[in-house]
Design an enzyme around this catalytic site. Structure first.
Site, PDB file in Angstrom:
ATOM      1  N   VAL A  12       0.989  -1.368  -0.335  1.00  0.00           N
ATOM      2  CA  VAL A  12      -0.023   0.406   0.700  1.00  0.00           C
ATOM      3  C   VAL A  12       0.490   0.969   0.042  1.00  0.00           C
ATOM      4  O   VAL A  12       0.207   2.440   0.638  1.00  0.00           O
ATOM      5  CB  VAL A  12      -0.758   0.545   1.512  1.00  0.00           C
ATOM      6  CG1 VAL A  12      -2.085  -0.710   0.927  1.00  0.00           C
ATOM      7  CG2 VAL A  12      -0.367  -0.434   2.662  1.00  0.00           C
ATOM      8  N   ILE A  14       3.551   3.750   1.097  1.00  0.00           N
ATOM      9  CA  ILE A  14       4.260   4.621   2.876  1.00  0.00           C
ATOM     10  C   ILE A  14       2.969   5.982   2.809  1.00  0.00           C
ATOM     11  O   ILE A  14       2.764   6.411   2.947  1.00  0.00           O
ATOM     12  CB  ILE A  14       5.334   5.928   2.775  1.00  0.00           C
ATOM     13  CG1 ILE A  14       7.068   4.970   1.758  1.00  0.00           C
ATOM     14  CG2 ILE A  14       4.973   6.168   3.698  1.00  0.00           C
ATOM     15  CD1 ILE A  14       6.909   3.989   2.959  1.00  0.00           C
ATOM     16  N   HIS A  15       2.292   4.333   3.530  1.00  0.00           N
ATOM     17  CA  HIS A  15       0.711   4.841   4.540  1.00  0.00           C
ATOM     18  C   HIS A  15       1.283   5.268   6.079  1.00  0.00           C
ATOM     19  O   HIS A  15       2.133   5.370   5.908  1.00  0.00           O
ATOM     20  CB  HIS A  15      -0.572   3.814   3.760  1.00  0.00           C
ATOM     21  CG  HIS A  15      -0.030   2.924   4.315  1.00  0.00           C
ATOM     22  ND1 HIS A  15      -1.046   2.564   6.342  1.00  0.00           N
ATOM     23  CD2 HIS A  15       0.198   1.859   4.435  1.00  0.00           C
ATOM     24  CE1 HIS A  15      -0.156   1.522   6.028  1.00  0.00           C
ATOM     25  NE2 HIS A  15       0.354   0.401   5.151  1.00  0.00           N
ATOM     26  N   THR A  16      -0.129   5.198   6.429  1.00  0.00           N
ATOM     27  CA  THR A  16       0.414   5.737   8.152  1.00  0.00           C
ATOM     28  C   THR A  16       1.385   4.813   8.747  1.00  0.00           C
ATOM     29  O   THR A  16       2.076   5.571   9.721  1.00  0.00           O
ATOM     30  CB  THR A  16      -1.210   6.342   8.972  1.00  0.00           C
ATOM     31  OG1 THR A  16      -2.360   6.470   7.958  1.00  0.00           O
ATOM     32  CG2 THR A  16      -0.693   6.653   9.860  1.00  0.00           C
ATOM     33  N   ALA A  19       5.221   4.568   7.858  1.00  0.00           N
ATOM     34  CA  ALA A  19       5.493   6.766   7.213  1.00  0.00           C
ATOM     35  C   ALA A  19       5.963   6.714   9.248  1.00  0.00           C
ATOM     36  O   ALA A  19       6.883   7.087   9.680  1.00  0.00           O
ATOM     37  CB  ALA A  19       4.165   7.597   7.625  1.00  0.00           C
TER      38      ALA A  19
END
Length: 93
Positions: A12, A14-16, A19
């Site tokens: 998916v 670099i999401h939450t 990150a």
């Protein structure tokens, strides 16, 4: 200044969660650490900055560190990327 290029292998991007992992890894060092994607560079110690890049799966990101512990910073971030399955170093040709 030390820099290294990585390919994002997290499905998916670099999401939450990814990150957050990268920000935590970068924040352990005194060096100034930046992440660059698609011509934009932000402070890797800023969750908002990292999230604003919208880095997708398969993207190449550049991590640059400058300061007293720049080598250790790059190594630590590389370890975090590998151990969490987020990215892998790009081969230099």
């Amino acid at each position: 200044m030390v820099n290294k290029t990585f390919t994002v292998i997290e499905e998916v991007g670099i999401h939450t969660r990814p990150a957050s992992i990268l920000v935590q890894a970068a924040s352990q060092y005194k060096a100034e650490v930046n992440i660059e994607y698609n011509g934009r560079s932000v402070n890797l110690k800023s969750i908002v900055g990292v999230m604003s890049l919208g880095v997708p799966y398969g993207a190449q990101i550049h991590i640059a560190a400058a300061g007293a512990d720049e080598d250790m910073a790059i190594q630590g971030i590389e370890e975090a990327l590998k151990s969490e399955g987020l990215g892998e170093p790009c081969e230099v040709i």
